[in-house]
Design an enzyme around this catalytic site. Sequence first.
Site, PDB file in Angstrom:
ATOM      1  N   LYS A 165       0.843  -1.189   0.000  1.00 34.17           N
ATOM      2  CA  LYS A 165       0.000   0.000   0.000  1.00 34.17           C
ATOM      3  C   LYS A 165       0.885   1.248   0.000  1.00 34.17           C
ATOM      4  O   LYS A 165       1.695   1.467   0.905  1.00 34.17           O
ATOM      5  CB  LYS A 165      -0.925   0.002   1.219  1.00 34.17           C
ATOM      6  CG  LYS A 165      -2.046  -1.026   1.144  1.00 34.17           C
ATOM      7  CD  LYS A 165      -2.997  -0.740  -0.013  1.00 34.17           C
ATOM      8  CE  LYS A 165      -4.164  -1.717  -0.033  1.00 34.17           C
ATOM      9  NZ  LYS A 165      -5.064  -1.470  -1.178  1.00 34.17           N
ATOM     10  N   LYS A 265     -14.376  -5.878  -8.106  1.00 29.55           N
ATOM     11  CA  LYS A 265     -14.906  -6.068  -6.763  1.00 29.55           C
ATOM     12  C   LYS A 265     -16.424  -6.217  -6.847  1.00 29.55           C
ATOM     13  O   LYS A 265     -17.116  -5.357  -7.406  1.00 29.55           O
ATOM     14  CB  LYS A 265     -14.507  -4.904  -5.849  1.00 29.55           C
ATOM     15  CG  LYS A 265     -13.033  -4.943  -5.449  1.00 29.55           C
ATOM     16  CD  LYS A 265     -12.739  -3.904  -4.380  1.00 29.55           C
ATOM     17  CE  LYS A 265     -11.375  -4.150  -3.747  1.00 29.55           C
ATOM     18  NZ  LYS A 265     -10.245  -3.934  -4.649  1.00 29.55           N
TER      19      LYS A 265
END
Length: 368
Positions: A165, A265
């Site tokens: 990240k 998603k």
Amino acid sequence: MTIASIRLFRQWQPFRDGTYRCSGGRSAEGFDSTIVEIIARDGTTGYGEMAPLGSFYDPAFAEGARAAMRELAPKLIGEPSAGIEAINRRMDLLLKGHPYAKSAIDMALWDLAGRRCGLSLATMTGGAEGDSVPLYRSLAQAAPDAMAARAQKYVAEGYRRLQVKIGLDVREDIGRLEAVRAATPSDTVIFCDANGSWGTADTRQFLLATRSMDYTLEQPCATYEENLAIRHTCDRPLILDETIDGIDALLRALADSLVDGITIKLARVGGLTKARLIRDVAAARNLKITIEDTGGAQIDTAAYSGLMLSTPAGLRQHTVDFQNWVTVSNARADFRVANGSMGLPDGPGLGLEVDPVAFGEPIFVCAA
């Protein structure tokens, strides 16, 4: 067979590894999950799940999802449970937008259909290729040495694909990538995910400073136009996640030769039915494909992994074992996680044993 009743349950799912942090200082302590139970008139039952990552990650939040589900559910009683495409069209007619609220309903209908006909989700969505899917593990933002230590922990647990990240200060993010790369075996696959937090200048600076390193760049900028602007200077695979919110976004990206792969998603696009359409178009154009969701436990993991298992094996990037991210469960299932991959539970539909008594009293009930 028509839908006889719909019940909603809530489950709080704390993260096993503590606070999850991503770009911009945003964080969450767990998933606030909503579980949908749909029972047909013959008694066949299906389950779906939707769990957003806080209220900051996508245009979705838990209470909003539950309010929208309460709006939709009574209007679906009496509808043919096998008419999944038709019910999706009806939900879009009755409630404009809010795809995240429709995802768990759609998922429960697929589970119910599979249980009735005795087929797994992977079989119903194209046919399983192999018996497992590759996994990645996400490294939440922290100091470079802390992220390197966490990376070593995950590698020791068998993960061979890591998502670093990034998306804060570019110089610090360069240090994060360098630390993780140095701490892990050379064959560890690295994705750098900014979650759309950079502009074009930050992205170009990061690309220039890390040119000698092997990684894939995921969603550096928030808008479609910004990502398109940096495409010609990006000398490594470019994956879009947050931008892919429906089939139209994918078709535009294909027309502009923007992407090398996509992340789908379920909650973002509205469930398995619409995710399957996006998956099939992406596969027809030989894009690398990740299928996952915004959060959840066993129910959600079984759904997106089942669709991933019927994706052409050569085009699969990886998925995520959310059931191992959290400290609670919502179904009994044999997810066989080993050597950086995950086998799916056997059985029809999602292949799960769900006991709704474990969730406590439902937060909403409607019936014929």
